[in-house]
Design a protein around this motif. Sequence first.
Motif, mmCIF file in Angstrom:
data_model
loop_
_atom_site.group_PDB
_atom_site.id
_atom_site.type_symbol
_atom_site.label_atom_id
_atom_site.label_comp_id
_atom_site.label_asym_id
_atom_site.label_seq_id
_atom_site.Cartn_x
_atom_site.Cartn_y
_atom_site.Cartn_z
ATOM 1 N N GLU B 40 0.835 -1.200 0.000
ATOM 2 C CA GLU B 40 0.000 0.000 0.000
ATOM 3 C C GLU B 40 0.870 1.251 0.000
ATOM 4 O O GLU B 40 0.616 2.201 -0.741
ATOM 5 C CB GLU B 40 -0.906 0.012 1.234
ATOM 6 N N SER B 207 -20.394 -1.329 -12.710
ATOM 7 C CA SER B 207 -19.793 -1.076 -11.394
ATOM 8 C C SER B 207 -20.250 0.231 -10.758
ATOM 9 O O SER B 207 -19.834 0.557 -9.649
ATOM 10 C CB SER B 207 -18.264 -1.071 -11.547
ATOM 11 N N MET C 166 -8.948 -11.416 -1.313
ATOM 12 C CA MET C 166 -10.034 -10.620 -0.726
ATOM 13 C C MET C 166 -9.468 -9.364 -0.064
ATOM 14 O O MET C 166 -10.020 -8.282 -0.189
ATOM 15 C CB MET C 166 -10.774 -11.450 0.320
ATOM 16 N N ALA C 167 -8.353 -9.531 0.630
ATOM 17 C CA ALA C 167 -7.810 -8.407 1.380
ATOM 18 C C ALA C 167 -7.077 -7.432 0.465
ATOM 19 O O ALA C 167 -7.259 -6.221 0.588
ATOM 20 C CB ALA C 167 -6.856 -8.928 2.451
ATOM 21 N N ASN C 168 -6.266 -7.936 -0.466
ATOM 22 C CA ASN C 168 -5.407 -7.049 -1.231
ATOM 23 C C ASN C 168 -6.007 -6.541 -2.525
ATOM 24 O O ASN C 168 -5.741 -5.422 -2.926
ATOM 25 C CB ASN C 168 -4.083 -7.737 -1.531
ATOM 26 N N ASP C 169 -6.789 -7.387 -3.201
ATOM 27 C CA ASP C 169 -7.358 -6.933 -4.467
ATOM 28 C C ASP C 169 -8.848 -6.658 -4.350
ATOM 29 O O ASP C 169 -9.491 -6.378 -5.340
ATOM 30 C CB ASP C 169 -7.088 -7.970 -5.561
ATOM 31 N N LYS C 170 -9.384 -6.780 -3.127
ATOM 32 C CA LYS C 170 -10.807 -6.523 -2.893
ATOM 33 C C LYS C 170 -11.675 -7.323 -3.861
ATOM 34 O O LYS C 170 -12.619 -6.797 -4.450
ATOM 35 C CB LYS C 170 -11.122 -5.027 -3.051
ATOM 36 N N LYS C 172 -14.475 -9.585 -5.259
ATOM 37 C CA LYS C 172 -15.841 -9.831 -4.822
ATOM 38 C C LYS C 172 -16.494 -10.961 -5.597
ATOM 39 O O LYS C 172 -17.553 -11.440 -5.239
ATOM 40 C CB LYS C 172 -16.686 -8.563 -5.038
ATOM 41 N N LYS C 232 -17.852 -6.016 -10.690
ATOM 42 C CA LYS C 232 -17.195 -6.288 -9.418
ATOM 43 C C LYS C 232 -15.828 -6.869 -9.704
ATOM 44 O O LYS C 232 -15.659 -7.591 -10.690
ATOM 45 C CB LYS C 232 -17.997 -7.294 -8.597
ATOM 46 N N LYS C 233 -14.883 -6.577 -8.825
ATOM 47 C CA LYS C 233 -13.540 -7.134 -8.992
ATOM 48 C C LYS C 233 -13.622 -8.657 -8.991
ATOM 49 O O LYS C 233 -14.191 -9.267 -8.094
ATOM 50 C CB LYS C 233 -12.656 -6.645 -7.851
#
Lengths: 353, 531, 436
Positions: B40, B207, C166-170, C172, C232-233
């Motif tokens: 990040e 989206s 899930m955590a890093n690229d979000k 879904k 959605k990702k």
Amino acid sequence: MNRLSTTICVILVLGLASLMAILNLATDAGSALHVPTYAVSLVGKYLCYAILALALDLVWGYAGILSLGHAAFFALGGYAMGMYLMRQIGTRGVYGNAILPDFMVFLNYKDLPWYWHGFDNPAFALLMAVLVPGLLALVFGWLAFRSRVSGVYLSIITQALTYALLLAFFRNDMGFGGNNGMTDFKDMFGLPLQADATRAGLLVASAVMLCACLLVARFVVTSRFGKVLIAVRDTEARTRFLGYRPESYKLFVFVLSAIMAGIGGVLYVPQVGIINPGEFAPAGSIEAVIWVAVGGRGTLVGAILGAVLVNAGKTYLTGAFPELWLFALGFLFILVTLLLPKGVLGLLQRARS
Amino acid sequence: MKSVRRLLLALAIGLLIVPAASRADDAPDPYSGLASQSFEDIAQAITTLAASGNPQAAPTIAALQNETLFVTPDQALLIKTDDGYTNARTGEKVADVVEDDLANVRVNNAVRRAIEAASGALDLVSPDPATRLRAAAQVFTSRDPTSLPLLGAALAKETNAQVRTALLQAQAAAQLASNAGSEADQLSAVATLLARGDIEAKSLLGSLHDNPQAVLAKATAAIASIERMERLWSLAQGLFYGLSLGSVLLLAAAGLAITFGVMGVINMAHGEMVMLGAYTTYVVQSAIAAAAPGLMGFSLMFAVPAAFLVSGLIGVLIERTLIRFLYGRPLETLLATWGLSLVLQQAVRTIFGSSNRDVTTPGWMSGSDAVMGLTITYNRLYIIAFAVVVIGLLMAVLRYTALGLRMRAVTQNRRMASAMGIRTPWIDALTFGLGSGVAGMAGVALSQIDNVSPNLGQSYIIDSFMVVVFGGVGNLWGTVVSALTLGIVNKFLEPFAGAVLGKIVVLVALILFIQRKPRGMFPLKGRAVEQ
Amino acid sequence: MSTVRSWLRGAGIAATALAAFLGSAGLGASQAQAQGTIKVGILHSLSGTMAISETTLKDVMLMLIEEQNKKGGLLGKKLEAVVVDPASNWPLFAEKAKELINVDHVAAVFGCWTSVSRKSVLPVFKETDNILFYPVQYEGEESERNVFYTGAAPNQQAIPAVDYLMANDKVKRWVLAGTDYVYPRTTNKILEAYLKSKGVAAEDIMINYTPFGHSDWQNIVAEIKKFGSAGKKTAVVSTINGDANVPFYKELGNQGIKATDIPVVAFSVGEEELAGIDTKPLVGHLAAWNYFESVKSPVNTAFIKTWHDFTKKPNRTTNDPMEAAYIGFNMWIKAVQKAGTVDQDKVIDALVGVAVPNLTGGLSTMMPNHHITKPVLIGEVKADGQFNVVWSTPGTVVANEWSPYLEGSKDLIADWRAPMSCGNFNVKTGKCGGAN
């Protein structure tokens, strides 16, 4: 003289199988005469392959039908047996489910699929083991021989048949265990499969069935029916003009052969302990053809000899020369077809005369 | 150096538009961010750095993209160049670098997205229209709102129509995704995306959720309209997939149509001829990579004739040493060639090892293009073209050359041909060589889409036989029609039945078809058939 | 056709048949155990479809045995490798396992790759009470007294990978694509249950199965692209096996699915598989393993050097199953030294609790469920065909041999120490022997 070789073959197969069984059970592991259980199952497996080879020789050697999908019938018989053995496991599976085999439990099956019912009954399972290959051969053969599909075309579509079955049994949704197939059997007819006595019994049973198949096959080919069959093989058109219906003759012998192959599969599964879609692989069927060619096509006894020889060779070579054995096997096939058109049996015949 | 200049120019513009971000004293130092272990922080640092106006930003980001940016144990950043290392912050040369202590600046997909957004935004004003086009596409996917001012500046002086459209689309994407601009702007942005009408546009429209109600309503309508178009195009798309699968089957079967179809040899080692062609491609590419790396783009041009020769010569050799003893015994050739296929597989495994070999796809064959609503992948397109050329050549050889004439004569009536003075054994060898050579050329094509492993041939042998038998043995046109039919039927079945069931259905249909028409779709007529 | 001649001919047949029978039977009796060596069986396919993966494991085992012998062998004896070729044929695996155990009298067997080969040899190892070390990541749902699983169970590979995305690229929306066999089926079942427990809706999960060696991925990749365009990702979790991966990744590259748009995380693709692909278009796609060649640790550097020296190929890659084979072998050595004998019963008991260094710089321990503790690493594909480790678990993870996310196995545990000594103990009923 053909009768003689058959007699000798029967005596040898039965005699040696019983001898091995007796030596396995009656002597101690330390004794010089002891035959280990490992060898008992191994020879049992060869004899099952010999039944398949015999079945194939019956159609190829005597009716000119080169089936490149005969292992399919063998595997179908094996699957029927495997389903029975699977049901026999009962609560001893890893999930302890009394009805559902393990692979169904972890794929979240709720009930047994309809086609699995009845397979807990050994008589029903054995009936299915001959009925299913027989019926498939009947339908397939009826369609094929009626339209006079022959020669190479027939070979190719039998290959397509076994390939289609391979893909079908491979699907997990079919309910036959997918690629893993069925394994970890516990017992059959109430006898524990891992016990030496069961193994020895299976070997003797395979020997007896092989001999029975050999005698039936011999009876068929030496009868009047068999003479017509050979006529069909050599010149189908002429036989038809003489008023015979070649398709009926072919169909009968094709179904008979499929049933024999199914019997081979029944005996094979408890001895190797696994049945999976790999048995449908077209390569397996081609290999069976090669056993027949190596032994000597159209001799029945030769098919048995070929199956045992090639498989014993494979056992030896895969252990002794793991990196090179495919060369040996490949060259064997090339040399046999080039130099021994009548197979090993033909060679022996030539050596005698 | 050109890209650096471009970057500087872009940065100058950025400096004018976003003066706040350039104040280094209140923003965190981007260079310490880059040395961080947290992705990040790194991604954040890239964005800050790109907007900072620091003259070292461009080389630093470029180094990051090329994986030549390193961190030292005391958190200094070094750029590896051809002649040593430079300090990323100052651009000065650094001596005495202990290479073992260096670690790459960490990159993951999130960081990569930040890099793309940063360099994409900076490339928007490049003098090269192709670069601008690529940058616009990058902004379209990154939807980075900070590039909106740059987009505006770029649009103001854009003259190339194609780039202009791409820039407008990128602007629309960035606007909608960040809910920026007036409702009217956003509505026209939706219209722009609808005009684009592809899957990415649909994805973006789907989206949206924070935008004004009217915009959302229009987006939903636009999605529905895009989906309608998609359904229409899916038929054509399926046809392309089918054609492409068909052309692969055709290539795999073309050689067999000669050896099996014309000569009647049941060649179970046909698949291995294909495999040898694929391995020849590998060898040719390795040789080119070692001797003349500049020619790598043309490696396949060399591989095709080489594969033809290698497989063809091996074919002639096989015919002379093996097949010729087995004429008239077709089923026994099956066994001998099966044995041969085992030997060839194991030989290749022994020589090249059992793992896959890496065959490079030249740049002109990779990637895809959207033509209207169709996605056309280049490698598939070229393989279709290659199949057309191969079949065309094959037919021409059989039809118009002396060799072809003799081949046909020998297969139709061997004894008569022999009596006319044709050296039939020689013709047999050449015919078999031709079939094998064609299989080898197919191997070059297959190496572009499949594994180059010793098992390559095995996976095509059954399909090849099916194609030839279905089309009618001895009929090249039959093979063409049959391959394309099987390919298209397979691809149209797949979405409904799934890949496995689809194939089973095709096989069963094939078996039933052969029962009805035992000699395939286009059977040969005449006396030769009875043999 | 005199009678004599036909008799002679018959005798010839008889002699041949006899030779064949005795030849095979004789295998059992001959070949006594060589003096002064300890034999180790290596049961990996060297021909057929699986040779592509398994040959490497055979080579690494030969290397480990050679290295051990350089260190003086084991219990004062030299180790001797017995290599056989089960030829990717599952019944042949069982036959060769029997041969290794009954004829060659090996002290332990290192082998198998596919689940079906392991299932095929399982009854053999139970019957003969020998030891199998299984070095490949698999679907779990098994724990046997005679088998030691040094590859990952699904919770040591699949679940951390999903968590990472899930955590890093979000992410879904999920595509679970696999080859239609037991490992992908089970892993996808577990993942589906896991994703749903994390609040992913059913319509955001797409499951697709293909046959082994599937080579035409055009419409499946297009479908993935379409599924990923719903706003959605989206990520793809691939359990596609072996041969089918090369055409799959080539198609991904050509249809332009970039890792920054739709990342693909694979559980069966390592350095060895990537060696057959041009990875430039694939940069950023992911794999979850317990080891990558690019891991920086002194023990890994030494291992790679030994490997290159042994194979005499300075570019030959290493991969996760090789590390699992390495760990398994060292565990066996240590357990034999601890027990002071190669006697299988004693070694099986001695193995539980043995800890050896893994190649990532930590220690792996054999747990009472016969699975080992491993760190989980997520790597991104680099342009040179290696992986760049982007995430790893802080410590090692214990294997869940029975998945808590599957209906049939959520109450089961395995513990092979006395007094429980059970591979499928039901904590609800308090009995050994499955769910019911």
